[in-house]
Design an enzyme around this catalytic site. Structure first.
Site, short mmCIF file in Angstrom:
data_model
loop_
_atom_site.label_atom_id
_atom_site.label_comp_id
_atom_site.label_asym_id
_atom_site.label_seq_id
_atom_site.Cartn_x
_atom_site.Cartn_y
_atom_site.Cartn_z
N ASP A 13 -54.63 -34.30 14.79
CA ASP A 13 -56.11 -34.32 13.37
C ASP A 13 -55.47 -33.34 12.30
O ASP A 13 -56.40 -32.88 11.64
CB ASP A 13 -57.00 -32.79 14.46
CG ASP A 13 -56.90 -33.58 16.07
OD1 ASP A 13 -57.72 -34.17 16.44
OD2 ASP A 13 -56.28 -32.30 16.53
N LYS A 16 -55.78 -37.60 9.44
CA LYS A 16 -54.98 -39.14 8.84
C LYS A 16 -56.85 -40.06 8.97
O LYS A 16 -56.49 -41.16 8.37
CB LYS A 16 -54.74 -39.69 10.50
CG LYS A 16 -53.57 -39.25 10.28
CD LYS A 16 -52.37 -39.58 12.00
CE LYS A 16 -52.75 -39.28 13.15
NZ LYS A 16 -52.46 -38.21 13.33
N GLY A 40 -58.71 -39.12 18.91
CA GLY A 40 -60.10 -39.47 17.38
C GLY A 40 -59.40 -40.42 16.34
O GLY A 40 -60.13 -39.25 15.40
N GLN A 225 -52.31 -38.61 17.05
CA GLN A 225 -51.07 -37.18 17.41
C GLN A 225 -50.85 -37.32 16.19
O GLN A 225 -50.76 -37.37 15.44
CB GLN A 225 -50.77 -37.85 19.23
CG GLN A 225 -51.77 -37.29 20.05
CD GLN A 225 -52.45 -38.68 20.26
OE1 GLN A 225 -51.51 -39.73 20.40
NE2 GLN A 225 -52.89 -38.99 20.15
P1 IMP Z 1 -52.65 -36.08 26.41
O1 IMP Z 1 -52.29 -36.53 25.36
O2 IMP Z 1 -54.72 -36.02 26.81
O3 IMP Z 1 -51.89 -36.46 27.51
O4 IMP Z 1 -52.85 -34.69 25.93
C1 IMP Z 1 -51.62 -33.96 26.03
C2 IMP Z 1 -51.65 -32.45 24.48
O5 IMP Z 1 -51.59 -33.77 23.27
C3 IMP Z 1 -52.78 -31.80 24.51
O6 IMP Z 1 -52.56 -30.60 24.11
C4 IMP Z 1 -53.71 -32.40 24.25
O7 IMP Z 1 -54.51 -31.66 24.13
C5 IMP Z 1 -52.62 -33.11 22.88
N1 IMP Z 1 -53.32 -33.95 21.91
C6 IMP Z 1 -53.71 -35.65 22.74
N2 IMP Z 1 -54.42 -35.71 21.68
C7 IMP Z 1 -54.67 -35.27 20.78
C8 IMP Z 1 -55.09 -35.69 19.33
O8 IMP Z 1 -55.86 -36.74 19.07
N3 IMP Z 1 -55.69 -34.68 18.64
C9 IMP Z 1 -54.92 -33.60 18.77
N4 IMP Z 1 -53.92 -33.38 19.70
C10 IMP Z 1 -54.03 -34.54 21.19
#
Ligand code: IMP
Length: 436
Positions: A13, A16, A40, A225
């Site tokens: 976040d 990007k 997102g 991420q």
């Molecule tokens: P997952 O990727 O859904 O398995 O989540 C694993 C961890 O990554 C969690 O702490 C999520 O909140 C974080 N996370 C996954 N995608 C994003 C993103 O696009 N932005 C911020 N945090 C993310």
């Protein structure tokens, strides 16, 4: 040869979407190399605003080829939904410009179910706070060698057999978590219409990306991420399941690491985190509320409020090292406007003494504490600044402090949400400053 990696330097976040959008104007090919619909990206082109979760950011530009690389996990339903949404908005040539790696793995409904079941049954201190989009279980299937790849959509009878094997492997876990093991047909039937849409998009993303680079095209490798969520280099186990760092770009796009000419890291002027896990510079006071409110810090996929805190220079130096960051795009500097004092973490006190490297595997130890330096804040509105000299002295000082502390130059400063509210100091695609 010019392949530029854009990578998040924090916990995701970092903003990007806007940065990638500014640079995609110069890229002929955009490849997303990792992650899935957990990301997102908010894209704004002209008056149009769109949040995409799977599609690479170049998708709103009529000329850009967009590739979903093999490092990704792709939910067919989400992907078709995003394509249809773009069509509904009048973008006609989306599918012609889209390539789905036949080696990308699929997220199927049982992955989403497992992700949810696991998160809701985990004790509070062990829940990861995932986005519940099935990311972890899909990557687990990949590594366990029971995953389903996009290329398998070409033969649904064979795919059904492979789904049966995956379900058999997951059945004990699903049952233990109180879930129901679906019939194979419940997975395959809804997949038929989606397969019909996606099979024409399949291709060899590695060949296409390599050829684009060899023929001198400008290629952007877009991460998702951020560094501290990377499965190897992040705050394990509170991480996502893919290689978010720049090295993951070579693997996820299917090219050699020597094809990458520049690594651009994105960092906010402060820090945020969604989900569980250590966050030493986190604030729970008025300053933290200021960052959340002014920065609109709510997840674009889940709308969860993001945790907020001060900038962490040891973490930024860590990100610079593990990614090989050449330059930084600094986002949301304007969000700090109005704070009387701005703190920056410059070191950590640990049981072993003061360290300037990020003690990444000790961050959950409460004896490990950030050491701050306090800088003057500013009250002036920054949005109109287009060159550094137009920033108030305290904001300019902040940028310089960050640059020196991170040990890498700042290539771009974002001073507001709009595309124009940007100070571009260097453009890695053209090697010179470019007006946004
Ligand atoms: P997952 O990727 O859904 O398995 O989540 C694993 C961890 O990554 C969690 O702490 C999520 O909140 C974080 N996370 C996954 N995608 C994003 C993103 O696009 N932005 C911020 N945090 C993310």
């Amino acid at each position: 040869m010019s392949a530029v990696v854009i990578v998040g330097a924090q916990w995701g976040d970092e903003g990007k979407g806007k940065i990638v959008d500014i640079y995609t104007e110069f890229a002929e090919v955009v490849v997303r190399y990792a992650g899935g619909p957990n990301a997102g990206h908010t894209l704004v082109v002209g008056d149009e605003k769109l949040i995409v979760r799977l599609l690479p950011s170049g998708i709103l530009r009529r000329e850009t080829l967009c590739v979903l690389g093999q490092g990704m996990v792709v939910d067919p339903q989400v992907l078709v939904g995003e394509i249809d949404e773009l069509r509904r908005r009048g973008h006609e040539n989306v599918e012609e410009r889209l390539l789905l790696s036949e080696r990308a793995h699929l997220i199927l409904p049982y992955h989403i179910e497992l992700d949810s079941l696991r998160e809701s049954s985990a004790p509070q201190d062990r829940a990861i706070g995932t986005t519940k989009k099935g990311i972890g279980p899909a990557y687990e299937d990949k590594v366990r060698r029971t995953g389903i790849r996009a290329g398998e959509l070409r033969d649904l009878d064979r795919l059904a057999q492979r789904v049966a094997a995956a379900l058999e492997a997951w059945a004990p876990t699903m049952k233990a978590l109180g879930g129901r093991v679906p019939e194979v047909s419940e997975i395959i039937e809804p997949l038929r219409p989606l397969a019909a849409r996606l099979v024409p998009l399949l291709g060899n993303a590695s060949v296409v990306t390599e050829e684009a680079i060899r023929s001198g095209k400008r290629v952007m490798l877009e991460g998702a991420q951020g560094t501290l969520l990377d499965v190897d280099h992040g705050t394990y186990p509170f991480v996502t399941s893919s290689s978010a760092v720049a090295g993951g770009a070579a693997i996820g796009a299917g090219i050699g690491p020597n094809r990458i000419s520049t690594v651009l890291g994105i960092t906010k002027a402060y820090t945020t985190r969604v989900g569980s896990g250590p966050f030493p510079t986190e604030l729970d006071d008025e300053d933290g509320k200021h960052l959340q409110k002014v920065g609109d810090e709510f997840g674009s996929v889940t709308r969860r409020p993001r945790r907020t805190g001060w900038l962490d220079l040891p973490a930024l130096r860590y990100a610079a090292r593990v990614n090989g960051i050449d330059g930084l795009a600094l986002t949301k500097l304007d969000v700090l406007t109005g704070l009387e004092k701005v703190k920056v973490c410059v070191a950590y006190d640990t049981p072993q003494g003061r360290v300037t490297d990020l003690p990444i595997d000790q961050l959950d130890d409460e004896r490990v504490r950030p050491v701050y330096e306090e800088l003057e804040g500013w009250t002036e509105n920054l949005e109109g600044a287009r060159v550094l000299e137009q920033l108030p002295p305290a904001a300019r000082n902040y940028v310089r402090f960050l640059e020196e502390g991170a040990g890498v130059p700042v290539y771009l400063v974002s001073v507001g949400p709009s595309r124009a509210a940007t100070i571009v100091l260097h453009n890695p695609f053209v090697g010179r400053a470019a007006a946004p």
